[in-house]
Design a protein around this motif. Structure first.
Motif, PDB file in Angstrom:
ATOM      1  N   ALA A   1       4.247  15.827   4.757  1.00  0.00           N
ATOM      2  CA  ALA A   1       4.908  16.831   5.604  1.00  0.00           C
ATOM      3  C   ALA A   1       6.425  16.812   5.412  1.00  0.00           C
ATOM      4  N   LEU A   2       6.977  15.623   5.227  1.00  0.00           N
ATOM      5  CA  LEU A   2       8.438  15.511   5.082  1.00  0.00           C
ATOM      6  C   LEU A   2       8.871  15.650   3.622  1.00  0.00           C
ATOM      7  N   GLN A   3       7.891  15.886   2.745  1.00  0.00           N
ATOM      8  CA  GLN A   3       8.165  15.948   1.296  1.00  0.00           C
ATOM      9  C   GLN A   3       8.951  14.721   0.829  1.00  0.00           C
ATOM     10  N   ALA A   4       8.464  13.562   1.236  1.00  0.00           N
ATOM     11  CA  ALA A   4       9.106  12.306   0.839  1.00  0.00           C
ATOM     12  C   ALA A   4       8.852  12.042  -0.647  1.00  0.00           C
ATOM     13  N   ASP A   5       9.665  11.167  -1.238  1.00  0.00           N
ATOM     14  CA  ASP A   5       9.474  10.829  -2.651  1.00  0.00           C
ATOM     15  C   ASP A   5       8.365   9.805  -2.834  1.00  0.00           C
ATOM     16  N   VAL A   6       8.181   8.955  -1.825  1.00  0.00           N
ATOM     17  CA  VAL A   6       7.161   7.907  -1.941  1.00  0.00           C
ATOM     18  C   VAL A   6       6.740   7.466  -0.541  1.00  0.00           C
ATOM     19  N   CYS A   7       5.509   6.969  -0.446  1.00  0.00           N
ATOM     20  CA  CYS A   7       5.037   6.386   0.808  1.00  0.00           C
ATOM     21  C   CYS A   7       4.833   4.888   0.553  1.00  0.00           C
ATOM     22  N   ASP A   8       5.697   4.069   1.144  1.00  0.00           N
ATOM     23  CA  ASP A   8       5.604   2.608   0.990  1.00  0.00           C
ATOM     24  C   ASP A   8       4.695   2.059   2.085  1.00  0.00           C
ATOM     25  N   ILE A   9       3.608   1.403   1.709  1.00  0.00           N
ATOM     26  CA  ILE A   9       2.715   0.825   2.714  1.00  0.00           C
ATOM     27  C   ILE A   9       2.844  -0.697   2.656  1.00  0.00           C
ATOM     28  N   TYR A  10       3.427  -1.249   3.705  1.00  0.00           N
ATOM     29  CA  TYR A  10       3.663  -2.699   3.767  1.00  0.00           C
ATOM     30  C   TYR A  10       2.517  -3.371   4.506  1.00  0.00           C
ATOM     31  N   THR A  11       2.016  -4.483   3.926  1.00  0.00           N
ATOM     32  CA  THR A  11       0.896  -5.172   4.555  1.00  0.00           C
ATOM     33  C   THR A  11       0.996  -6.671   4.305  1.00  0.00           C
ATOM     34  N   ASP A  12      -0.137  -7.395   4.478  1.00  0.00           N
ATOM     35  CA  ASP A  12      -0.086  -8.861   4.346  1.00  0.00           C
ATOM     36  C   ASP A  12      -0.521  -9.348   2.970  1.00  0.00           C
ATOM     37  N   VAL A  13      -0.838  -8.447   2.045  1.00  0.00           N
ATOM     38  CA  VAL A  13      -1.058  -8.841   0.645  1.00  0.00           C
ATOM     39  C   VAL A  13       0.006  -8.140  -0.192  1.00  0.00           C
TER      40      VAL A  13
ATOM     41  N   HIS B   1       3.083   3.204  -2.673  1.00  0.00           N
ATOM     42  CA  HIS B   1       3.438   1.874  -3.158  1.00  0.00           C
ATOM     43  C   HIS B   1       2.963   0.873  -2.117  1.00  0.00           C
ATOM     44  N   LEU B   2       1.889   0.150  -2.439  1.00  0.00           N
ATOM     45  CA  LEU B   2       1.354  -0.830  -1.501  1.00  0.00           C
ATOM     46  C   LEU B   2       1.994  -2.178  -1.786  1.00  0.00           C
ATOM     47  N   ARG B   3       2.624  -2.767  -0.794  1.00  0.00           N
ATOM     48  CA  ARG B   3       3.397  -3.983  -1.049  1.00  0.00           C
ATOM     49  C   ARG B   3       3.435  -4.900   0.178  1.00  0.00           C
ATOM     50  N   SER B   4       3.982  -6.091  -0.025  1.00  0.00           N
ATOM     51  CA  SER B   4       3.986  -7.092   1.043  1.00  0.00           C
ATOM     52  C   SER B   4       5.235  -6.979   1.911  1.00  0.00           C
ATOM     53  N   SER B   5       5.060  -7.155   3.218  1.00  0.00           N
ATOM     54  CA  SER B   5       6.236  -7.228   4.091  1.00  0.00           C
ATOM     55  C   SER B   5       6.671  -8.688   4.260  1.00  0.00           C
ATOM     56  N   PHE B   6       5.952  -9.604   3.609  1.00  0.00           N
ATOM     57  CA  PHE B   6       6.267 -11.034   3.723  1.00  0.00           C
ATOM     58  C   PHE B   6       7.079 -11.532   2.528  1.00  0.00           C
ATOM     59  N   GLU B   7       6.881 -10.858   1.389  1.00  0.00           N
ATOM     60  CA  GLU B   7       7.476 -11.327   0.137  1.00  0.00           C
ATOM     61  C   GLU B   7       8.084 -10.132  -0.568  1.00  0.00           C
ATOM     62  N   ASP B   8       9.283 -10.296  -1.124  1.00  0.00           N
ATOM     63  CA  ASP B   8       9.938  -9.170  -1.774  1.00  0.00           C
ATOM     64  C   ASP B   8       9.574  -9.116  -3.256  1.00  0.00           C
ATOM     65  N   VAL B   9       8.352  -8.672  -3.529  1.00  0.00           N
ATOM     66  CA  VAL B   9       7.906  -8.553  -4.932  1.00  0.00           C
ATOM     67  C   VAL B   9       7.309  -7.157  -5.123  1.00  0.00           C
TER      68      VAL B   9
ATOM     69  N   GLU C   1      -1.221  -3.557 -11.289  1.00  0.00           N
ATOM     70  CA  GLU C   1       0.133  -3.004 -11.232  1.00  0.00           C
ATOM     71  C   GLU C   1       0.143  -1.529 -10.840  1.00  0.00           C
ATOM     72  N   ARG C   2      -0.723  -0.754 -11.521  1.00  0.00           N
ATOM     73  CA  ARG C   2      -0.862   0.671 -11.234  1.00  0.00           C
ATOM     74  C   ARG C   2      -2.335   1.001 -11.182  1.00  0.00           C
ATOM     75  N   ILE C   3      -2.701   1.873 -10.277  1.00  0.00           N
ATOM     76  CA  ILE C   3      -4.103   2.277 -10.187  1.00  0.00           C
ATOM     77  C   ILE C   3      -4.139   3.781  -9.921  1.00  0.00           C
ATOM     78  N   SER C   4      -5.134   4.457 -10.497  1.00  0.00           N
ATOM     79  CA  SER C   4      -5.216   5.910 -10.301  1.00  0.00           C
ATOM     80  C   SER C   4      -5.742   6.213  -8.897  1.00  0.00           C
ATOM     81  N   TYR C   5      -5.390   7.400  -8.394  1.00  0.00           N
ATOM     82  CA  TYR C   5      -5.900   7.830  -7.086  1.00  0.00           C
ATOM     83  C   TYR C   5      -7.418   7.768  -7.057  1.00  0.00           C
TER      84      TYR C   5
END
Ligand code: ADP
Ligand code: ASP
Ligand code: MG
Length: 407
Positions: free
Chosen positions: A162-174, A226-234, A192-196
């Motif tokens: 809706a906001l026409q963002a460039d990316v949706c970052d989803i932070y989780t525990d993995v 972009h699925l990523r960790s909120s615990f580790e900056d990787v 590293e990359r996976i198709s929809y």
């Protein structure tokens, strides 16, 4: 850049975690990105709320359950907004209704129909950080609705679109999407990359790391996740359109789902229209049927076996006992101790022998396959619930998915 950041339950699970999450939002803002945030309830909170309702009543009104569970997200959104303001960042919390998330009226499984994002967009452009409650919306009549468990992922992607963002970052525990659930197979490898398409199959077959509807929505609108960790900056995993740089192994991942039950109607007098007589009333009750197998039985009769979500098992059995009498079928049998195990990969299109290898692997483990279903990029088997972990580990190893194997 314009980004939507989503934080799951563990990322807002305590005041310390809320502070850590605020740091990630702050960094994005200081880097000059227009940043909108979506949060889940603090971890365990949604279950706690549902538990209280169930202590009071076996059958709480769906409207009130939604009103109840929606409060979980409101708490974490307000706490995060408080912490952001303390850091000198202008932030405001918004409930689903305030943020204009209009849904249909199907309580606990509502779908977003549209997002009236004008007000949000104006605030975002003025440099404010909107902090939205995930998982919820409001219907035409003003009732609070929720989007199904794990639904904050879908709120985040819908907002990003809706906001026409460039990316949706989803932070989780993995720190990414793995070849299978790392809780079951510690040797699982980060992708590293996976198709929809592959992610949609993984999520639909039980990998709850992303709600499947969030992937569906991202795929439809080409919104990178972009699925990523909120615990580790990787760097995490990028979910995006299929391209040549992606791996071409025969299998990308293994998923499982314990939330399954199997029902068989035996001895149905065979004539055109029986499938619709069986599945019509189930669909009317809003129950999703999944794997279906129909067999010729004794002379002139047929058997139909299919799976439903375990939570709908009781209701399905009641409906089918009625259907069985009406159709003069022999009997209905149910088993709510089954589970699904699936192997997924676009590589299946170009590799042969994948099914044979899957069945041989399970046979070598002595695991009985009860049902089989396939799509172009997926093979699913139904097995006994107590065999899931073993099946997942064996398949993961047989297809060389572990860290360091065959890369
Ligand atoms: P959140 O509360 O942040 O939404 P979830 O619990 O919904 O987090 O999702 C993250 C969890 O998903 C991980 O802790 C992991 O155990 C599980 N999971 C299942 N399958 C996978 C997979 N293939 N890759 C990564 N995580 C997975
Ligand atoms: N809090 C909701 C749940 O536990 C929604 C979410 O976390 O995405 O399912
Ligand atoms: Mg989740």
């Amino acid at each position: 850049m314009r980004v939507v950041q989503k934080f799951g339950g563990t990322s807002v699970g305590s005041l310390d975690r809320i502070r850590a999450t605020a740091s990630l939002v702050e960094r994005s803002v200081r880097e000059g990105h227009e940043t909108a945030v979506v949060v889940s309830a603090m971890s365990g909170e949604t279950n706690r709320l549902i538990g209280m309702a169930r202590e009071l009543s076996d059958d709480p009104p769906a409207r009130e359950l939604d009103a109840l569970v929606a409060t979980g997200e409101q708490v974490s959104a307000a706490l995060l907004a408080i912490e952001l303001n303390r850091r000198g960042i202008r932030a405001c919390s918004w409930t689903g209704a305030q943020a204009g998330f209009l849904t249909d009226s199907r309580h606990s499984r509502a779908r977003i129909q549209r997002i009236d994002s004008k007000r949000l967009l104006a605030r975002l452009k003025a440099g404010e950080v909107p902090v939205l409650t995930g998982f919820q919306g409001v219907d035409e009549a003003g009732n609070i609705t929720t989007l199904g468990r794990g639904g904050s992922d879908t709120s985040a992607v819908a907002l990003a679109v809706a906001l026409q963002a460039d990316v949706c970052d989803i932070y989780t525990d993995v720190d990414g999407i793995y070849t299978t659930d790392p809780r079951i197979v510690p040797e699982a490898r980060k992708i590293e990359r996976i198709s929809y398409e592959e992610m949609l199959e993984l999520a639909s077959q039980g990998a709850k790391v992303l709600q499947n509807r969030s992937v569906e929505l991202a795929m439809r609108h080409g919104m990178p996740i972009h699925l990523r960790s909120s615990f580790e900056d990787v760097p995490g995993t990028l979910v995006t359109s299929e391209d040549e740089t992606m791996e071409r192994a025969s299998i990308t991942g293994v998923a499982y789902n314990r939330d399954e039950a199997k029902i068989t109607i035996r001895g149905i007098p065979d004539h055109p229209g029986i499938a619709s007589e069986v599945f019509g009333p189930i669909a009317d009750a809003d129950i999703n049927v999944d794997v279906i197998v129909q067999n010729v039985s004794e002379e002139g009769t047929t058997d139909i076996t299919f799976t439903v979500p375990r939570g709908d098992f009781g209701a399905s059995m009641r409906i089918l006992e009625g259907v069985c009498r009406k159709m003069k079928a022999r009997d209905v049998k149910g088993d709510d101790t089954v589970a699904k195990v699936s192997i997924i990969g676009v590589g299946m299109r170009s590799h042969s022998g994948v099914a044979r290898k899957m069945f041989a692997t399970l046979a070598a483990e002595g695991i009985n396959i009860q049902m089989i279903t396939t799509s172009e990029i997926k093979i699913t088997v139904v097995v006994g619930e107590n065999e899931v972990d073993r099946a997942v580990r064996a398949l993961h190893a047989a297809f060389g998915l572990e860290k360091g194997a065959g890369e």
